[in-house]
Design a protein around this motif. Structure first.
Motif, PDB file in Angstrom:
ATOM      1  N   THR A  10       0.810  -1.225   0.000  1.00  0.00           N
ATOM      2  CA  THR A  10       0.000   0.000   0.000  1.00  0.00           C
ATOM      3  C   THR A  10       0.846   1.280   0.000  1.00  0.00           C
ATOM      4  O   THR A  10       0.320   2.370   0.193  1.00  0.00           O
ATOM      5  N   THR A  13       6.107   1.126   2.706  1.00  0.00           N
ATOM      6  CA  THR A  13       7.474   0.597   2.603  1.00  0.00           C
ATOM      7  C   THR A  13       8.199   1.242   1.415  1.00  0.00           C
ATOM      8  O   THR A  13       9.388   1.558   1.497  1.00  0.00           O
ATOM      9  N   GLY A 106       2.204   2.367   8.412  1.00  0.00           N
ATOM     10  CA  GLY A 106       0.891   2.966   8.570  1.00  0.00           C
ATOM     11  C   GLY A 106      -0.175   1.964   8.206  1.00  0.00           C
ATOM     12  O   GLY A 106       0.102   0.763   8.120  1.00  0.00           O
TER      13      GLY A 106
HETATM   14  C1  LIG Z   1      -3.467  -8.801   5.643  1.00  0.00           C
HETATM   15  C2  LIG Z   1      -2.615  -7.876   6.459  1.00  0.00           C
HETATM   16  C3  LIG Z   1      -1.916  -8.363   7.559  1.00  0.00           C
HETATM   17  C4  LIG Z   1      -1.118  -7.508   8.330  1.00  0.00           C
HETATM   18  N1  LIG Z   1      -0.432  -8.007   9.397  1.00  0.00           N
HETATM   19  C5  LIG Z   1       0.329  -7.177  10.160  1.00  0.00           C
HETATM   20  C6  LIG Z   1       1.075  -7.682  11.276  1.00  0.00           C
HETATM   21  O1  LIG Z   1       1.089  -8.877  11.544  1.00  0.00           O
HETATM   22  N2  LIG Z   1       1.745  -6.788  12.027  1.00  0.00           N
HETATM   23  C7  LIG Z   1       1.792  -5.440  11.754  1.00  0.00           C
HETATM   24  O2  LIG Z   1       2.426  -4.675  12.489  1.00  0.00           O
HETATM   25  N3  LIG Z   1       1.123  -4.938  10.670  1.00  0.00           N
HETATM   26  C8  LIG Z   1       0.399  -5.774   9.883  1.00  0.00           C
HETATM   27  N4  LIG Z   1      -0.269  -5.291   8.801  1.00  0.00           N
HETATM   28  C9  LIG Z   1      -0.159  -3.855   8.482  1.00  0.00           C
HETATM   29  C10 LIG Z   1       0.886  -3.557   7.401  1.00  0.00           C
HETATM   30  O3  LIG Z   1       2.075  -4.233   7.653  1.00  0.00           O
HETATM   31  C11 LIG Z   1       1.122  -2.065   7.389  1.00  0.00           C
HETATM   32  O4  LIG Z   1      -0.059  -1.430   6.925  1.00  0.00           O
HETATM   33  C12 LIG Z   1       2.325  -1.655   6.538  1.00  0.00           C
HETATM   34  O5  LIG Z   1       2.641  -0.310   6.790  1.00  0.00           O
HETATM   35  C13 LIG Z   1       2.024  -1.849   5.071  1.00  0.00           C
HETATM   36  O6  LIG Z   1       3.133  -1.478   4.310  1.00  0.00           O
HETATM   37  P1  LIG Z   1       3.001  -1.228   2.754  1.00  0.00           P
HETATM   38  O7  LIG Z   1       2.174   0.010   2.574  1.00  0.00           O
HETATM   39  O8  LIG Z   1       4.376  -1.048   2.277  1.00  0.00           O
HETATM   40  O9  LIG Z   1       2.324  -2.418   2.154  1.00  0.00           O
HETATM   41  C14 LIG Z   1      -1.043  -6.132   8.010  1.00  0.00           C
HETATM   42  C15 LIG Z   1      -1.746  -5.637   6.889  1.00  0.00           C
HETATM   43  C16 LIG Z   1      -2.511  -6.497   6.122  1.00  0.00           C
HETATM   44  C17 LIG Z   1      -3.253  -5.945   4.938  1.00  0.00           C
END
Ligand SMILES: Cc1cc2nc3c(=O)[nH]c(=O)nc-3n(C[C@H](O)[C@H](O)[C@H](O)COP(=O)(O)O)c2cc1C
Length: 185
Positions: A10, A13, A106
């Motif tokens: 999303t 990262t 986030g």
């Molecule tokens: C299906 C799903 C599972 C997730 N599991 C975790 C988790 O176990 N621990 C955590 O801290 N965040 C968790 N998150 C939140 C994401 O890691 C977080 O929104 C992160 O910033 C997303 O990074 P991105 O925008 O680079 O994808 C989860 C999100 C999703 C959609």
């Protein structure tokens, strides 16, 4: 370090990877781009979002690159998941000496689709229930977490990268990530 390679669903990262690239001069590539741009066995720093406790894309990256350090990006205020547990036991390192960092990214519910959207909606309700059951013991951090599940939140900052930038400057590094199922013989 040859490259920063990241996997982002999303965008949190990706933003961290771009900020880190600006600060260090090391190019940042998504894992997909890196497959063409970064030769196999190159030394890299890997950044991946957390999905249900696992660092997305890490297993594939371990097979292709020499990973000297990893940044785990999640929504929780503090690190979680298997690799983070391993790092805590080893004083900030993986079992084979790669440096492990945690960054708070986030939460962007509007960008989620399908099963992940449903899963997180369910997770949000369950977190909210647990927090409500705390009654007077609810903390500011708990309230923030409920708010984040409902409306999203963004914690990406250049400052959060200070420790990682410092670590880059201290290089070269020789620890590495190995697949968790590999055997030492
Ligand atoms: C299906 C799903 C599972 C997730 N599991 C975790 C988790 O176990 N621990 C955590 O801290 N965040 C968790 N998150 C939140 C994401 O890691 C977080 O929104 C992160 O910033 C997303 O990074 P991105 O925008 O680079 O994808 C989860 C999100 C999703 C959609």
């Amino acid at each position: 370090m040859k490259a920063i390679v990241y996997t982002s669903q999303t965008g949190f990262t990706k933003r961290y990877a771009e900020l880190l690239s600006e600060a260090t001069g090391v190019p940042a590539w998504s894992a997909k781009e890196a497959a063409k741009q970064v030769p196999a066995h190159s030394e890299i720093f890997y950044m991946g979002c957390l999905v249900a406790g696992a660092v997305k894309g890490l297993d594939t990256a371990i097979e292709r690159y020499v990973i000297r350090g990893v940044a785990i990006v999640g929504m929780n205020p503090t690190g979680n998941g298997d690799l983070w547990t391993e790092a805590k036991i080893n004083g900030g390192f993986s079992d084979h000496g790669a440096r492990i960092f945690y960054l708070r990214g986030g939460y962007a519910p509007e960008k989620l689709r399908g099963i992940q959207k449903l899963l997180m909606r369910h997770m949000g309700r369950s977190v909210q229930k647990k927090i409500q059951a705390k009654g007077d013991a609810v903390t500011e951090q708990d309230r923030e977490m409920v708010e984040m599940f409902q409306h999203g939140g963004d914690y990406v900052s250049r400052q959060a990268l200070d420790e990682i930038i410092q670590w880059f400057a201290e290089g070269p590094h020789d620890g590495m990530m190995k697949a968790s199922f590999s055997l030492d013989i």
